[in-house]
Design an enzyme around this catalytic site. Structure first.
Site, PDB file in Angstrom:
ATOM      1  N   ASP A 287      25.598  -1.840  17.681  1.00  0.00           N
ATOM      2  CA  ASP A 287      26.156  -0.518  17.967  1.00  0.00           C
ATOM      3  C   ASP A 287      26.028  -0.284  19.464  1.00  0.00           C
ATOM      4  O   ASP A 287      25.297  -0.992  20.162  1.00  0.00           O
ATOM      5  CB  ASP A 287      25.388   0.559  17.184  1.00  0.00           C
ATOM      6  CG  ASP A 287      25.928   1.956  17.443  1.00  0.00           C
ATOM      7  OD1 ASP A 287      27.163   2.110  17.526  1.00  0.00           O
ATOM      8  OD2 ASP A 287      25.130   2.893  17.605  1.00  0.00           O
ATOM      9  N   SER A 288      26.686   0.759  19.927  1.00  0.00           N
ATOM     10  CA  SER A 288      26.556   1.126  21.331  1.00  0.00           C
ATOM     11  C   SER A 288      25.145   1.629  21.641  1.00  0.00           C
ATOM     12  O   SER A 288      24.747   1.654  22.798  1.00  0.00           O
ATOM     13  CB  SER A 288      27.586   2.209  21.665  1.00  0.00           C
ATOM     14  OG  SER A 288      27.458   3.275  20.742  1.00  0.00           O
TER      15      SER A 288
ATOM     16  N   CYS B 241      29.291   0.304  14.981  1.00  0.00           N
ATOM     17  CA  CYS B 241      29.909   1.313  15.840  1.00  0.00           C
ATOM     18  C   CYS B 241      31.371   1.529  15.441  1.00  0.00           C
ATOM     19  O   CYS B 241      32.160   0.582  15.390  1.00  0.00           O
ATOM     20  CB  CYS B 241      29.834   0.821  17.280  1.00  0.00           C
ATOM     21  SG  CYS B 241      30.585   1.916  18.461  1.00  0.00           S
TER      22      CYS B 241
ATOM     23  N   GLU C  90      21.767  13.057  19.742  1.00  0.00           N
ATOM     24  CA  GLU C  90      20.815  12.336  20.595  1.00  0.00           C
ATOM     25  C   GLU C  90      19.759  13.259  21.191  1.00  0.00           C
ATOM     26  O   GLU C  90      18.653  12.831  21.479  1.00  0.00           O
ATOM     27  CB  GLU C  90      21.564  11.605  21.710  1.00  0.00           C
ATOM     28  CG  GLU C  90      22.516  10.583  21.146  1.00  0.00           C
ATOM     29  CD  GLU C  90      22.355   9.191  21.714  1.00  0.00           C
ATOM     30  OE1 GLU C  90      21.741   9.065  22.769  1.00  0.00           O
ATOM     31  OE2 GLU C  90      22.853   8.243  21.073  1.00  0.00           O
TER      32      GLU C  90
ATOM     33  N   CYS D  38      31.784   8.295  12.780  1.00  0.00           N
ATOM     34  CA  CYS D  38      30.937   8.025  13.949  1.00  0.00           C
ATOM     35  C   CYS D  38      29.515   7.829  13.437  1.00  0.00           C
ATOM     36  O   CYS D  38      29.087   8.526  12.510  1.00  0.00           O
ATOM     37  CB  CYS D  38      30.998   9.208  14.915  1.00  0.00           C
ATOM     38  SG  CYS D  38      29.868   9.059  16.306  1.00  0.00           S
TER      39      CYS D  38
ATOM     40  N   HIS E  50      26.776   8.725  14.441  1.00  0.00           N
ATOM     41  CA  HIS E  50      25.845   9.848  14.575  1.00  0.00           C
ATOM     42  C   HIS E  50      26.084  10.972  13.561  1.00  0.00           C
ATOM     43  O   HIS E  50      25.219  11.802  13.340  1.00  0.00           O
ATOM     44  CB  HIS E  50      25.931  10.438  15.982  1.00  0.00           C
ATOM     45  CG  HIS E  50      25.376   9.546  17.048  1.00  0.00           C
ATOM     46  ND1 HIS E  50      25.843   8.268  17.263  1.00  0.00           N
ATOM     47  CD2 HIS E  50      24.393   9.742  17.951  1.00  0.00           C
ATOM     48  CE1 HIS E  50      25.174   7.723  18.265  1.00  0.00           C
ATOM     49  NE2 HIS E  50      24.292   8.600  18.696  1.00  0.00           N
TER      50      HIS E  50
HETATM   51  N1  DGL Z   1      28.461   4.456  18.022  1.00  0.00           N
HETATM   52  C1  DGL Z   1      29.573   5.275  18.443  1.00  0.00           C
HETATM   53  C2  DGL Z   1      30.584   5.361  17.280  1.00  0.00           C
HETATM   54  O1  DGL Z   1      30.255   5.225  16.117  1.00  0.00           O
HETATM   55  C3  DGL Z   1      29.124   6.658  18.871  1.00  0.00           C
HETATM   56  C4  DGL Z   1      28.397   6.664  20.189  1.00  0.00           C
HETATM   57  C5  DGL Z   1      29.226   6.197  21.358  1.00  0.00           C
HETATM   58  O2  DGL Z   1      30.161   6.897  21.789  1.00  0.00           O
HETATM   59  O3  DGL Z   1      28.951   5.098  21.843  1.00  0.00           O
HETATM   60  O4  DGL Z   1      31.736   5.565  17.543  1.00  0.00           O
END
Ligand code: DGL
Length: 288
Positions: free
Chosen positions: A21-22, A84, A161, A191, A193
């Protein structure tokens, strides 16, 4: 002359699955995977030095994803999970093309679950600017004959976050983002989050709208391919000794990763710093 490869030593994990993931958000997918595959080992990579992906150009996110995919495949993973949504939206075809192992993104399972859940055929999806801008969800929903309503909610990642998932600010932002929705009966949380905002989102849309958590449905799809024991879904399953281990790589500050991850339920397992400057050239050497 072969290119310089930096060696980093990593404990050997048996038949691990690679998840990336990011940042920390993909831990929601990892947790869902571990609940279903408790004997399985995992490598998790959080690209915290380059988060957020959601606001970056798709070509850039695709390059990041390819570097990470190559690194995890170099560790001998048996499958790759792109936790992600943004990376799944823009990089999945190139990852599938270059990876020697099966690759899962979060979009197809999310769309599949939404198609099963909807009665009216009007489905909403919320995500980052990158995910919504790519139309990856909308295209797939429309291909199934469903009507798609999509809304980018860029502020919500920061809210989670900062540990503000249950705050008045979160309520305000969510209701603002969802204000102009049509009469959807299903909403995809597109997403990593957003599962943390489930309560707030459910209150905003009302109980009649079904929320689809792409973390859960992706874990369902991956675990259907891998048995809970080590058999890679093929042949006779083999019980994995000492299974259930996780090693996390982070391209940014490991302490900040652990701190932010507390919001998602914390990190279980080792955290290994992997500076982003070394990611492309690093080759992991497994040690028993
Ligand atoms: N992990 C990203 C997503 O699911 C969210 C956070 C980001 O923008 O990197 O799209």
């Amino acid at each position: 002359m072969p290119p310089y490869r930096k060696m980093i030593s990593v404990p050997a994990l048996d038949s691990a699955i690679g998840v990336f993931d990011s940042g920390v958000g993909g831990l929601t997918v990892l947790q869902a995977l571990r609940r279903r595959l408790p004997q399985r080992d995992f490598f998790y990579l959080g690209d915290t030095a380059r988060v957020p992906y959601g606001r970056k150009p798709p070509e850039m996110v695709e390059e990041f994803a390819k570097e990470i995919g190559d690194f995890l495949c170099g560790l001998g993973v048996k499958g790759l999970v792109v936790a992600c949504n943004t990376a799944s939206a823009v990089a999945l075809p190139s990852l599938i093309e270059r990876s020697p192992v099966p690759v899962w993104g979060v979009i197809e399972p999310g769309v599949e679950a939404a198609a099963r859940a909807t009665r009216t055929g009007i489905v909403g999806v919320i995500g980052t600017k990158g995910t919504i801008g790519s139309r990856a969800y909308q295209r797939r929903l429309e291909q199934r004959g469903l009507e798609a309503w999509a809304q980018a909610c860029p502020m919500l990642v920061h809210v989670v976050e900062e540990g503000l998932a249950e705050s008045a600010e979160a309520e305000l932002l969510v209701s603002e983002y969802l204000r102009n929705r049509p009469a959807i009966d299903t909403l995809i949380l597109g997403c990593t989050h957003y599962p943390l905002l489930r309560g707030v989102i459910q209150r905003a849309v009302g109980d009649a709208v079904r929320l689809v958590d792409s973390a859960e449905v992706t874990a369902e799809a991956v675990s259907a391919a891998f048995q809970p024991v080590n058999g890679d879904g093929r042949g006779a399953p083999v019980i994995q000794a000492n299974g259930g281990r996780v090693i996390h790589f982070v391209t940014g500050d490991p302490l900040a990763f652990a701190h932010t991850a507390a919001v998602i339920g914390g990190v279980e397992g080792e955290i290994i710093p992997l500076p982003v400057t070394e990611l492309a050239s690093a080759r992991a050497v497994t040690v028993p």
